[in-house]
Write an enzyme that holds these catalytic residues in place. Structure first.
Site, PDB file in Angstrom:
ATOM      1  N   GLU A 198      48.151  39.184  52.474  1.00 43.34           N
ATOM      2  CA  GLU A 198      49.524  39.693  52.554  1.00 43.34           C
ATOM      3  C   GLU A 198      49.584  41.130  53.044  1.00 43.34           C
ATOM      4  OE1 GLU A 198      50.820  37.652  48.331  1.00 43.34           O
ATOM      5  OE2 GLU A 198      50.782  39.813  48.579  1.00 43.34           O
ATOM      6  N   CYS A 239      52.047  48.232  53.642  1.00 44.66           N
ATOM      7  CA  CYS A 239      51.032  48.102  52.604  1.00 44.66           C
ATOM      8  C   CYS A 239      50.056  47.020  53.082  1.00 44.66           C
ATOM      9  CB  CYS A 239      51.743  47.702  51.319  1.00 44.66           C
ATOM     10  SG  CYS A 239      50.627  47.403  49.979  1.00 44.66           S
ATOM     11  N   CYS A 291      40.512  39.461  44.686  1.00 45.02           N
ATOM     12  CA  CYS A 291      39.921  40.722  44.216  1.00 45.02           C
ATOM     13  C   CYS A 291      39.080  40.463  42.981  1.00 45.02           C
ATOM     14  CB  CYS A 291      41.016  41.741  43.909  1.00 45.02           C
ATOM     15  SG  CYS A 291      40.334  43.341  43.460  1.00 45.02           S
ATOM     16  N   CYS A 297      42.308  42.870  37.608  1.00 46.70           N
ATOM     17  CA  CYS A 297      43.200  43.624  36.714  1.00 46.70           C
ATOM     18  C   CYS A 297      44.202  42.649  36.089  1.00 46.70           C
ATOM     19  CB  CYS A 297      43.956  44.696  37.490  1.00 46.70           C
ATOM     20  SG  CYS A 297      42.864  45.915  38.200  1.00 46.70           S
ATOM     21  N   CYS A 336      47.810  42.204  37.685  1.00 42.82           N
ATOM     22  CA  CYS A 336      47.925  42.028  39.132  1.00 42.82           C
ATOM     23  C   CYS A 336      47.704  40.578  39.546  1.00 42.82           C
ATOM     24  CB  CYS A 336      46.886  42.937  39.799  1.00 42.82           C
ATOM     25  SG  CYS A 336      46.622  42.555  41.526  1.00 42.82           S
ATOM     26  N   CYS A 349      51.506  43.202  44.974  1.00 42.88           N
ATOM     27  CA  CYS A 349      50.243  42.749  45.548  1.00 42.88           C
ATOM     28  C   CYS A 349      49.774  41.375  45.056  1.00 42.88           C
ATOM     29  CB  CYS A 349      49.254  43.864  45.240  1.00 42.88           C
ATOM     30  SG  CYS A 349      47.650  43.511  44.733  1.00 42.88           S
TER      31      CYS A 349
END
Ligand code: SF4
Length: 349
Positions: free
Chosen positions: A92, A106, A113, A117, A120, A338
């Protein structure tokens, strides 16, 4: 089959130029058209003779991503772009049209990832695959093509999309070289921001290599246990090593580091959290950015602090002498935070 030369690889492109006997000024005009006037590949190729065009087209790759879909916010100036990589993964980018006329992008630096986290959506997608520098840069190229009809172009790039940029250092640094190069995008380093959850050695390396680049640290708690509960990777990096890295990089860069703090009810927004935050960062030139929580599709059991608590936090930090801003989030109706849209496309509803 010989792999194609990426348009962003200046050294390899020079070899193509010599082989095809293209005059240096014709290649320069092509690159200016592509990078500065945001012309499409076909439009940029018009700067070459007809014979050179065909050979250049079959030797040089202008794009490494395919636009999969776009979603425009109905409430503000955000547009979420979803791209597909050659390997079939979705990534994205988000265009942010700020009321002042500024347009930011962005960008993502990884697919998924590994930091995971808790707050997220990208972290819920599982392990990470590094994007190449071409894939990072193509997000900017294609966003500029879309914006051309609006008379806008990307002047700010923030590495806050999918992925931890400092876990993909070589591709991110190569992309930064092209973004900042006067022969390519020619962006000011003051308009490019790399945001990290905190990898101390890499933060210092990045500051040394790009001393004028803006950098942000997602701190989210100044208590070690609190940080670890939100950012599992924090187990590897004690707060003290982060503090040292912050001091080193602000010494190198001679500019304040942006510290991002997501305010979460009962987790990091208590009076004690505030006191420890002030104590931890005293003496380091930082600028706080307080972030309202944007709930993600996968329920992480988190609740954002209310506006009143955000204001109290901002006041306390400001009284302690720190500059503070409260981030206004764009694109809440298009899952602009995100990883949200890619996660939604992957998860059958
Ligand atoms: S916030 Fe950044 S580092 Fe954390 S999981 Fe999401 S993409 Fe990764």
């Amino acid at each position: 089959m010989t792999p194609m030369t990426p348009i962003h690889d200046a050294v390899a492109l020079e070899a193509v130029r010599k082989r095809l006997r293209i005059e240096p000024w014709d290649l320069k005009r092509l690159r200016n058209a592509f990078y500065k006037k945001h012309q499409t590949a076909e439009e940029s190729l018009e700067h070459l003779s007809v014979e050179q065009r065909d050979a250049f087209r079959s030797d040089v790759a202008f794009h490494s991503l395919r636009l999969h879909s776009r979603r425009d916010s109905e409430i503000d100036g955000a547009t979420k772009l979803l791209f597909r990589t050659v390997g079939g993964h979705l990534i994205e980018s988000v265009i942010l049209r700020i009321a002042s006329g500024r347009t930011s992008l962005c960008v993502s630096s990884q697919v998924g990832c590994a930091v995971r986290c808790r707050f997220c959506a990208t972290g819920q997608m599982g392990t990470a695959l590094d994007l190449t520098s071409e894939q990072i840069l193509d997000q900017v190229v294609q966003a500029n093509h879309l914006l051309r009809g609006e008379g806008r172009s990307i002047r700010n790039v923030v590495f806050m999309g999918m992925g931890e940029p400092l876990l993909n250092e070589s591709a991110v640094y190569a992309a930064l070289d092209v973004l900042l190069s006067p022969q390519c995008f020619d962006l000011s380093p003051a308009k490019v921001l790399v945001s990290t959850v905190g990898i101390p050695d890499a933060m210092v390396r990045c500051a040394e290599r790009f001393p004028r680049l803006r950098m942000a640290l997602s701190l989210h708690s100044a208590r070690q246990a609190g940080r670890e509960s939100l950012i599992p990777l924090a187990r590897r990096y004690p707060l003290e090593s982060l503090r040292r890295a912050m001091m080193q990089m602000t010494n190198i860069q001679r500019q304040p580091l942006m510290v991002e703090y997501l305010l979460l009810q009962g987790l990091n927004d208590g009076d004690q959290d505030m006191a420890e935050l002030i104590n931890c960062l005293r003496g380091i030139p930082v600028h706080f950015n307080l972030i309202p929580y944007n709930a993600i599709a996968a329920d992480a059991g988190l609740i954002g602090s209310g506006a009143e608590r955000r204001r109290q936090f901002a006041d306390a930090l400001s009284e302690a002498g720190f500059p503070v801003t409260i981030r206004y989030s764009l694109g809440n109706d298009i899952a602009a935070a995100c990883g949200q849209l890619a996660l939604r496309e992957k998860t059958p509803s």
